[in-house]
Design an enzyme around this catalytic site. Sequence first.
Site, PDB file in Angstrom:
ATOM      1  CG  HIS A 154      -7.498   9.061   0.378  1.00  0.00           C
ATOM      2  ND1 HIS A 154      -7.633   8.819   1.717  1.00  0.00           N
ATOM      3  CD2 HIS A 154      -8.082   8.003  -0.244  1.00  0.00           C
ATOM      4  CE1 HIS A 154      -8.275   7.671   1.903  1.00  0.00           C
ATOM      5  NE2 HIS A 154      -8.566   7.151   0.720  1.00  0.00           N
TER       6      HIS A 154
ATOM      7  CG  HIS B 172     -12.280   6.868  -2.510  1.00  0.00           C
ATOM      8  ND1 HIS B 172     -13.210   6.241  -1.708  1.00  0.00           N
ATOM      9  CD2 HIS B 172     -11.076   6.652  -1.914  1.00  0.00           C
ATOM     10  CE1 HIS B 172     -12.598   5.681  -0.675  1.00  0.00           C
ATOM     11  NE2 HIS B 172     -11.299   5.910  -0.774  1.00  0.00           N
ATOM     12  CD  GLU B 173      -7.906   6.106  -3.985  1.00  0.00           C
ATOM     13  OE1 GLU B 173      -7.131   6.504  -3.101  1.00  0.00           O
ATOM     14  OE2 GLU B 173      -8.657   5.121  -3.846  1.00  0.00           O
TER      15      GLU B 173
ATOM     16  N   GLY C 260      -7.641   1.444  -5.817  1.00  0.00           N
ATOM     17  CA  GLY C 260      -6.997   2.752  -5.806  1.00  0.00           C
ATOM     18  C   GLY C 260      -6.226   2.948  -4.511  1.00  0.00           C
TER      19      GLY C 260
ATOM     20  CD  GLN D 175      -5.563   5.143   0.896  1.00  0.00           C
ATOM     21  OE1 GLN D 175      -5.548   5.236  -0.326  1.00  0.00           O
ATOM     22  NE2 GLN D 175      -6.384   4.325   1.545  1.00  0.00           N
TER      23      GLN D 175
ATOM     24  CB  CYS E  44     -11.394   3.595   2.349  1.00  0.00           C
ATOM     25  SG  CYS E  44      -9.879   4.552   2.432  1.00  0.00           S
ATOM     26  CG  LEU E  45      -7.010  -0.441   0.229  1.00  0.00           C
ATOM     27  CD1 LEU E  45      -5.746  -0.401  -0.627  1.00  0.00           C
ATOM     28  CD2 LEU E  45      -7.458  -1.871   0.452  1.00  0.00           C
TER      29      LEU E  45
HETATM   30 NI    NI Z   1      -9.598   5.356   0.347  1.00  0.00          NI
END
Ligand code: NI
Length: 171
Positions: free
Chosen positions: A140, A136-137, A46, A51, A94-95
């Site tokens: 963000h 989660h996304e 995701g 991000q 998480c990236l």
């Molecule tokens: Ni993330």
Amino acid sequence: MSILPIVVIPDPILREPSKPVERVDDSLRKFADNMLETMYDAPGVGLAAIQVAEPIRMLTVDVSEKEEERQPQVFINPKIVQVSDTPNVYEEGCLSIPDVYAEIERPAEVTVEYLDLSGEQKTIKADGLLATVLQHEIDHLDGKLFIDYLSKLKREMVIRKFKKLAKQRAI
Ligand code: NI
């Protein structure tokens, strides 16, 4: 298509709330392609637009297991309208917080309203990994990170580590 640079903590942009998308047009669709390519390259399941330093309410997701059976999904202006009482625990990463993983408890099922890439209003009822990834996304988009669910001590350890790394990169 191009791979976009992914922002990592402690970059303050990750704490900014994202703005609603006002128009679904070709430039947005092109940006969605770039987000998907960036997500697959990372690789991740995701990615939120913030991000890649674009503070708009948009996500790309793909929870398929095999590369040959990719199922890219794009969610524009996603909104959680219902959650289940039953919780579920997944080990999240998480990236934007590379190499940090933690078990996080979230509702097992969510119903999300969103626009698709043709600007049509859609509703999805998700469970399993997709439910967790969506939550989660969507976090963000409100400047929230999965480490916010950890104890203060653990969260501060993670933040300290990344502040140190950022300082080293700056030298
Ligand atoms: Ni993330």
